[in-house]
Scaffold this active site. Structure first.
Site, mmCIF file in Angstrom:
data_model
loop_
_atom_site.group_PDB
_atom_site.id
_atom_site.type_symbol
_atom_site.label_atom_id
_atom_site.label_comp_id
_atom_site.label_asym_id
_atom_site.label_seq_id
_atom_site.Cartn_x
_atom_site.Cartn_y
_atom_site.Cartn_z
ATOM 1 N N ASP A 173 0.696 -1.221 -0.090
ATOM 2 C CA ASP A 173 -0.013 -0.231 0.156
ATOM 3 C C ASP A 173 1.021 1.298 0.136
ATOM 4 O O ASP A 173 2.212 1.151 0.445
ATOM 5 C CB ASP A 173 -0.753 0.090 1.262
ATOM 6 N N PRO A 204 -9.037 1.095 -4.370
ATOM 7 C CA PRO A 204 -10.219 1.958 -5.190
ATOM 8 C C PRO A 204 -9.759 1.878 -6.777
ATOM 9 O O PRO A 204 -8.727 1.690 -7.104
ATOM 10 C CB PRO A 204 -10.039 3.252 -4.779
ATOM 11 N N ASP A 256 -15.577 -11.498 -7.352
ATOM 12 C CA ASP A 256 -16.857 -10.899 -6.970
ATOM 13 C C ASP A 256 -17.286 -9.723 -7.905
ATOM 14 O O ASP A 256 -18.445 -9.385 -8.014
ATOM 15 C CB ASP A 256 -17.014 -10.269 -5.548
ATOM 16 N N GLU A 261 -19.543 -5.817 -15.812
ATOM 17 C CA GLU A 261 -20.584 -6.552 -15.047
ATOM 18 C C GLU A 261 -21.654 -5.534 -15.073
ATOM 19 O O GLU A 261 -22.835 -6.186 -14.883
ATOM 20 C CB GLU A 261 -20.070 -6.764 -13.695
ATOM 21 N N HIS A 293 -21.265 -9.625 -7.861
ATOM 22 C CA HIS A 293 -20.895 -8.239 -7.061
ATOM 23 C C HIS A 293 -21.791 -8.329 -5.721
ATOM 24 O O HIS A 293 -22.683 -7.388 -5.465
ATOM 25 C CB HIS A 293 -21.281 -7.005 -8.046
HETATM 26 P P1 NAD Z 1 -9.899 2.362 1.739
HETATM 27 O O1 NAD Z 1 -10.235 3.706 1.442
HETATM 28 O O2 NAD Z 1 -10.173 2.204 3.450
HETATM 29 O O3 NAD Z 1 -8.675 1.539 1.390
HETATM 30 C C1 NAD Z 1 -8.150 1.750 0.153
HETATM 31 C C2 NAD Z 1 -6.615 1.548 0.370
HETATM 32 O O4 NAD Z 1 -5.875 1.598 -0.951
HETATM 33 C C3 NAD Z 1 -6.006 2.859 1.105
HETATM 34 O O5 NAD Z 1 -5.041 2.185 2.168
HETATM 35 C C4 NAD Z 1 -5.022 3.380 -0.004
HETATM 36 O O6 NAD Z 1 -3.802 3.925 0.528
HETATM 37 C C5 NAD Z 1 -4.861 2.238 -0.919
HETATM 38 N N1 NAD Z 1 -4.405 2.532 -2.204
HETATM 39 C C6 NAD Z 1 -5.050 3.309 -3.127
HETATM 40 N N2 NAD Z 1 -4.208 3.397 -4.236
HETATM 41 C C7 NAD Z 1 -3.420 2.548 -4.252
HETATM 42 C C8 NAD Z 1 -2.398 1.936 -5.013
HETATM 43 N N3 NAD Z 1 -2.137 2.430 -6.418
HETATM 44 N N4 NAD Z 1 -1.585 1.046 -4.704
HETATM 45 C C9 NAD Z 1 -1.838 0.508 -3.555
HETATM 46 N N5 NAD Z 1 -2.464 0.878 -2.817
HETATM 47 C C10 NAD Z 1 -3.486 1.714 -3.015
HETATM 48 O O7 NAD Z 1 -11.009 1.500 0.861
HETATM 49 P P2 NAD Z 1 -11.790 0.122 1.530
HETATM 50 O O8 NAD Z 1 -13.056 0.552 2.388
HETATM 51 O O9 NAD Z 1 -10.886 -0.863 2.129
HETATM 52 O O10 NAD Z 1 -12.706 -0.120 0.225
HETATM 53 C C11 NAD Z 1 -11.408 -0.574 -0.887
HETATM 54 C C12 NAD Z 1 -12.546 -0.853 -2.111
HETATM 55 O O11 NAD Z 1 -13.154 -2.002 -2.124
HETATM 56 C C13 NAD Z 1 -13.326 0.282 -2.695
HETATM 57 O O12 NAD Z 1 -12.693 1.482 -3.187
HETATM 58 C C14 NAD Z 1 -14.600 -0.410 -3.486
HETATM 59 O O13 NAD Z 1 -14.163 -0.208 -4.611
HETATM 60 C C15 NAD Z 1 -14.198 -1.755 -3.149
HETATM 61 N N6 NAD Z 1 -15.521 -2.596 -2.528
HETATM 62 C C16 NAD Z 1 -16.075 -3.356 -3.225
HETATM 63 C C17 NAD Z 1 -17.287 -4.207 -2.348
HETATM 64 C C18 NAD Z 1 -18.069 -5.227 -3.207
HETATM 65 O O14 NAD Z 1 -19.040 -5.588 -2.777
HETATM 66 N N7 NAD Z 1 -17.319 -5.908 -3.935
HETATM 67 C C19 NAD Z 1 -17.700 -3.472 -1.150
HETATM 68 C C20 NAD Z 1 -17.136 -2.451 -0.828
HETATM 69 C C21 NAD Z 1 -16.066 -1.962 -1.281
#
Ligand code: NAD
Length: 326
Positions: A173, A204, A256, A261, A293
């Site tokens: 990260d 993200p 997922d 999708e 999803h």
């Molecule tokens: P968060 O913001 O808490 O964590 C994201 C992390 O990614 C951060 O620590 C950030 O520093 C890191 N990051 C950003 N760009 C990066 C890169 N280029 N390389 C490495 N690390 C990087 O977000 P979260 O709540 O943990 O959610 C993560 C993602 O999960 C969301 O953005 C969303 O797209 C996805 N999500 C999917 C579902 C699902 O149902 N499948 C549900 C919720 C969230």
């Protein structure tokens, strides 16, 4: 204040009723996606909320603004479906949802186990009274190295879950998360790719992360690597995934989410002709587990998603700010 809610599912109705009362606002509820054709439904509303399938691009945002909409609350954590920069430019305030990360984190570990223990072909066989074992020998998490890309809220919860199973955990990260530093070894991204038996993504979707899993990065990985995606489909190039599965370079996929999708997930398309060849082809492999999803989809998360949107829109209107404002 009046809010127009789009993409409303039946299971959200009771939460909308609870939170419209709690935050003292009137909420119109519609099943439709928010598009330029359905934008007129928001006439007279200051706030709009959607899930992730409505594409809030610049022309649609302009149209909403012209109608008097000032606040947008997406009931999702991801916000890549909204042109946030344009919203800011024209004076629309946007917030996204926040909910407990455990539901997605549990689902992520479930997908890992389903792939590692060949649950999909085992389920197929059981349905035709084939109880044979051939080809179903699995691997144990404690003997493997798991690479976690993105150690924010969900990635950190995955790591805590995994720590109970005992694998070695590598993490990458841009920012180190002190809450999980005792469970993981932070390494550069290529080191994680080269040394992990399982790689799971929790970043993200940005321009910088789109197709971060592609033919070039897959080539760096271990033979038989298992890839898990419970974040955003566009993080992985589906053509590269297919090539990897066909060649055996990828040993299994737990998806997922998948690019393309939209229009498929969360709908019953049983009797339709599905033209997305990547999805149709990938999903039939015995070592590819695909879900619709739904990692987020728990009772607790749905309530929080609705609450975040209603609370966020009303707070932005009242105070000009909110915790998860973008
Ligand atoms: P968060 O913001 O808490 O964590 C994201 C992390 O990614 C951060 O620590 C950030 O520093 C890191 N990051 C950003 N760009 C990066 C890169 N280029 N390389 C490495 N690390 C990087 O977000 P979260 O709540 O943990 O959610 C993560 C993602 O999960 C969301 O953005 C969303 O797209 C996805 N999500 C999917 C579902 C699902 O149902 N499948 C549900 C919720 C969230």
């Amino acid at each position: 204040m009046k809010i127009c809610a789009y993409e409303v599912r039946q299971d959200e109705l009771k939460d909308f009723a609870v939170y419209s009362k709690q935050y003292d606002c009137e909420i119109e509820r519609h099943e439709e996606l928010l598009t330029s054709d359905t934008a007129a439904l928001a006439a007279g509303c200051e706030g709009v909320t959607t899930l992730g399938q409505s594409k809030l691009d610049a022309p649609l945002l302009d149209k909403l603004y012209a109608m008097g909409v000032r606040y947008i609350g997406t009931r999702t954590i991801g916000f890549n479906h909204i042109d946030v920069a344009h919203a800011k430019k024209i004076g629309l305030s946007v917030c996204h949802a926040s909910y407990d990360p455990n539901g997605v984190a549990d689902f992520t570990v479930m997908l890992m186990l389903m792939v590692l223990r060949h649950y999909k072909p085992s389920l197929w066989r059981g349905q035709v009274n084939d109880w044979s074992l051939q080809g179903l020998q699995g691997r144990e998490l404690r003997n493997l190295t798991v690479g976690v890309v993105g150690t924010g809220r969900i990635g950190a919860a995955v790591i805590k879950n995994l720590s109970g199973f005992g694998p070695k955990i590598l993490a990458y990260d841009a920012h180190h998360n002190p809450a999980i530093e005792s469970y993981v070894e932070y390494v550069p991204r290529n080191t994680l790719y080269e040394n992990s038996d399982i790689i799971t993504l929790h970043v993200p979707l940005f321009d910088s992360t789109a197709h971060m899993i592609n033919s070039y990065t897959i080539d760096k990985m271990k033979d038989g690597v298992v890839l898990i995606n419970c974040a955003r489909g566009e993080l992985m190039d589906p053509v590269a995934l297919t090539k990897g599965i066909e060649s055996g370079k990828i040993g299994g996929l737990g998806l997922d989410v998948i690019e393309g999708e939209e229009g498929l997930v969360h709908r019953d398309r049983r009797t339709d002709i599905i033209s997305n060849k990547d999805i149709a082809y990938l999903r039939q492999f015995p070592n590819v587990v695909m879900t619709q999803h739904m990692a987020f989809y728990t009772d607790a998360a749905v309530a929080s998603m609705v609450r975040s949107a209603v609370e966020g829109i009303t707070a932005m209107a009242k105070n000009g700010s909110y915790l998860t404002m973008l």
